[in-house]
Write a protein that holds these residues in place. Structure first.
Motif, short mmCIF file in Angstrom:
data_model
loop_
_atom_site.label_atom_id
_atom_site.label_comp_id
_atom_site.label_asym_id
_atom_site.label_seq_id
_atom_site.Cartn_x
_atom_site.Cartn_y
_atom_site.Cartn_z
N ASP A 55 0.79 -1.22 0.00
CA ASP A 55 0.00 0.00 0.00
C ASP A 55 0.83 1.28 0.00
O ASP A 55 0.27 2.38 0.08
N GLY A 56 2.12 1.17 -0.06
CA GLY A 56 2.97 2.35 -0.08
C GLY A 56 3.60 2.68 1.25
O GLY A 56 4.34 3.65 1.38
N GLY A 57 3.29 1.86 2.28
CA GLY A 57 3.98 2.04 3.55
C GLY A 57 3.18 2.68 4.66
O GLY A 57 3.75 3.45 5.45
N SER A 58 1.90 2.37 4.77
CA SER A 58 1.12 2.89 5.90
C SER A 58 1.69 2.36 7.22
O SER A 58 2.01 1.18 7.34
N LEU A 59 1.77 3.25 8.20
CA LEU A 59 2.29 2.87 9.51
C LEU A 59 1.29 2.04 10.30
O LEU A 59 1.64 1.45 11.33
N LEU A 60 0.04 2.01 9.84
CA LEU A 60 -1.02 1.31 10.58
C LEU A 60 -1.07 -0.18 10.27
O LEU A 60 -1.65 -0.94 11.03
N MET A 61 -0.51 -0.56 9.15
CA MET A 61 -0.69 -1.94 8.70
C MET A 61 0.62 -2.72 8.64
O MET A 61 1.70 -2.14 8.56
N SER A 62 0.49 -4.03 8.68
CA SER A 62 1.67 -4.90 8.61
C SER A 62 2.31 -4.79 7.23
O SER A 62 1.66 -4.45 6.24
N LYS A 63 3.60 -5.09 7.18
CA LYS A 63 4.28 -5.19 5.89
C LYS A 63 3.80 -6.46 5.17
O LYS A 63 3.49 -7.46 5.82
N VAL A 64 3.72 -6.40 3.88
CA VAL A 64 3.30 -7.56 3.10
C VAL A 64 4.38 -8.63 3.19
O VAL A 64 5.57 -8.36 2.95
N GLU A 65 3.97 -9.84 3.53
CA GLU A 65 4.91 -10.95 3.69
C GLU A 65 5.56 -11.32 2.35
O GLU A 65 4.94 -11.21 1.29
N GLN A 66 6.79 -11.80 2.45
CA GLN A 66 7.55 -12.14 1.25
C GLN A 66 6.88 -13.25 0.43
O GLN A 66 6.95 -13.25 -0.80
N ASP A 67 6.23 -14.20 1.12
CA ASP A 67 5.51 -15.27 0.40
C ASP A 67 4.50 -14.69 -0.58
O ASP A 67 4.34 -15.17 -1.71
N LEU A 68 3.80 -13.65 -0.14
CA LEU A 68 2.76 -13.05 -0.96
C LEU A 68 3.36 -12.19 -2.07
O LEU A 68 2.84 -12.17 -3.19
N ILE A 69 4.45 -11.50 -1.77
CA ILE A 69 5.13 -10.71 -2.81
C ILE A 69 5.67 -11.63 -3.89
O ILE A 69 5.54 -11.36 -5.10
N GLN A 70 6.27 -12.75 -3.48
CA GLN A 70 6.81 -13.69 -4.46
C GLN A 70 5.71 -14.32 -5.31
O GLN A 70 5.87 -14.52 -6.51
N ALA A 71 4.58 -14.63 -4.68
CA ALA A 71 3.45 -15.19 -5.44
C ALA A 71 2.95 -14.19 -6.47
O ALA A 71 2.64 -14.54 -7.62
N GLN A 72 2.89 -12.93 -6.06
CA GLN A 72 2.46 -11.88 -6.98
C GLN A 72 3.44 -11.73 -8.15
O GLN A 72 3.04 -11.60 -9.31
N LYS A 73 4.73 -11.79 -7.84
CA LYS A 73 5.73 -11.66 -8.90
C LYS A 73 5.68 -12.84 -9.87
O LYS A 73 5.93 -12.67 -11.08
#
Length: 532
Positions: A313-331
């Motif tokens: 989402d661009g780095g909101s301080l309210l939310m968790s960072k997106v896990e690498q598993d999900l980033i890799q799946a997206q890629k």
């Protein structure tokens, strides 16, 4: 540039709320029972349970299989695994058997043409489950609120009536979060639902019982509703498909709680299922006359679509960072679209996505056309009875005697602080309008946007209390009024589902649904629990 002092204060306040609720969540987790820890549901051994709704309806129409055999196969599966997942909270097995026998008798007595049968009953004999928040005649309609424990529906919600008219056979109703306002499905009426891939993990909410019921092969199609991700989060956490239609297409009538006047247009009723090919037939039935707003029969040339994607989402301080598993799946999806499909794929950075949570709060703070404030959650908890005192309920909860769940008590305590005054509303209304314009102009009628369904895979029970704002990854698209399909992308190394949201411009549902079918063929779609 650093954010203004007032914005920093708002962020710190919201993070403080999350921290306080998180402490309570840790206490809840410490005292929670896990009767089925570290287990998954057993694999499916009955072939009928591995067919889509479209395939089952066709086989029943062609008299290749009896409807009663299909329904009984699902009843047997439910009896085998529902005790573990607690997805279906009230059965209607006897009624379902009678309806299945009536289908078989009609087919035996009348030799109607298959084409005629398909037009009349496109979902003939297909097992269906329904979120308990929807009216299903003769079934409870409490939305997990103890005060409504005795509420029984004397009619069907509009979408339920349409699905039954199309031939679907309801097997029962499924669990949800209390008053459908939390992303873990647990309440004081029915208890907690468990993820079929790991029973220690959540099923999502508010349509979580529906999500785990479908994932565990206890149903083939289901009904959900979504005002902040309540279809898409459970679909993601349970590795199935879920579609939030363009607003105003599918009728919302017949569910509790009823959305406020200003929020009604952000609430979407939609289909949930294991197989992508069931999405369009379901949506055609559920929309009724509203189907004219969509172009579901339009041919989609995927290669000619423009694909856009964003890692987070661009780095909101309210939310968790997106896990690498999900980033890799997206890629992997991006690489596949570029190299195998030969499509145009572009990474984008929509800076205003970092305000997703604030935009959702803006939506929930909106007044009706008559200037009335939206219904207070604390008043919904009382359900036209004696007003509740959230602080007193928190004290009672600490001693195990409150009839409300801790997420509901927490929301009731903080809702006045979370609602925006006129100045804040106007500020985030401008941001919403700007983001909506940016996305719509980017997508036009030939583009789709790939975005994480959630920052993490299905967390363990009670963990959402420490991450209360993560739902904004889905909630932002309710605010923007765009159609979205959640698509499963297999499992991670721990055996939990991966997935992605596919977003299109207004009334371009046919694009996201076409992409969903393509991703299912390319990445396997739903994976049967127990075969990990």
């Amino acid at each position: 540039m650093a954010p203004p002092v007032t914005v920093r204060f708002q962020l710190l306040f919201l993070r403080a709320i999350g921290f306080l609720i998180g402490l309570i969540g840790q206490a809840a987790r410490a005292f929670g029972s896990h009767k089925f820890d570290s287990k998954t549901t057993g694999p499916v051994t009955e072939p009928l349970l591995l067919l889509s709704g479209v395939q089952l309806a066709k086989m029943i129409r062609q008299r290749k299989v009896k409807c009663i055999d299909v329904v009984q196969a699902y009843i047997n599966r439910i009896k085998d695994v529902n005790l573990m997942i607690n997805g279906i909270v009230k059965y209607r097995f006897e009624a379902a058997r009678k309806e299945a026998l009536a289908v078989d008798q009609r087919l035996a007595e009348r030799q109607e043409d298959e084409t005629v049968l398909e037009k009349k009953w496109p979902l003939l004999g297909v097992p269906l489950t329904v979120k308990e928040a929807f009216q299903l005649q003769g079934m409870p309609n409490s939305s997990g609120l103890v005060n409504r424990r005795e509420a029984i529906s004397n009619t069907d919600a509009t979408v339920v009536a349409l699905l039954k008219k199309a031939g679907a056979i309801p097997l029962g109703i499924t669990n949800c979060s209390e008053l459908c306002m939390w992303y873990e499905s647990s309440n004081k009426v029915y208890g907690r639902s468990n993820n079929p891939y790991n029973l220690q993990h959540i099923v999502g909410g508010s349509s979580g019982g529906e999500g785990c019921t479908l994932a565990a092969a206890c149903s083939v199609i289901g009904v959900g509703s979504d005002i902040g991700g309540s279809i898409r989060m459970p679909a993601f956490f349970n590795g199935i498909f879920g579609h939030m239609p363009s607003p105003g297409v599918v009728p919302n009538k017949g569910q509790f709680p009823k959305a406020g006047e200003a929020q009604e247009r952000f609430l979407c009723t939609g289909p949930m299922c294991r197989y992508a090919e069931d999405l369009i037939p379901m949506l055609k039935v559920m929309a009724g006359p509203g189907i004219r707003k969509l172009r579901l029969d339009a041919k989609v040339h995927l290669k000619h679509l423009k694909f856009y994607w964003m890692e987070h989402d661009g780095g909101s301080l309210l939310m968790s960072k997106v896990e690498q598993d999900l980033i890799q799946a997206q890629k992997k999806v991006v690489i596949h679209l570029e190299t195998i499909l030969g499509a145009s794929v572009q990474q984008v950075k929509l800076k205003q996505m970092k305000y997703s949570f604030q935009l959702w709060i803006k939506m929930m703070s909106a007044k009706g056309l008559d200037g009335k404030e939206p219904v207070k959650f604390v008043d919904l908890l009382g359900d036209h009875g004696k007003p509740i005192n959230p602080l007193w309920e928190l004290i009672k909860w600490c001693f195990g005697v409150s009839v409300y769940t801790i997420p509901s008590i927490g929301l009731a305590l903080f809702e006045e602080k979370l609602r925006y005054n006129n100045e804040k509303y106007k500020k985030f209304k401008k941001i919403e309008e700007s983001l909506h314009k940016e996305l719509v102009e980017m997508l036009h009628d030939d583009g789709v946007f790939l975005y994480p369904s959630h920052p993490t895979v299905a967390p363990k029970h009670h963990v959402p209390l420490t991450r209360p704002f993560n739902f904004a990854y889905t909630g932002v698209f309710n605010v923007l009024g765009l159609p979205v399909t959640q698509c499963p992308l297999g499992l991670n190394t721990k055996g939990l589902p991966l997935g992605i949201q596919v977003v299109a411009g207004p009334y371009n549902d046919h694009l996201t649904l076409a992409v969903a079918q393509y991703l299912e063929k390319s990445f396997g779609g739903w994976v049967c629990p127990g075969k990990i």
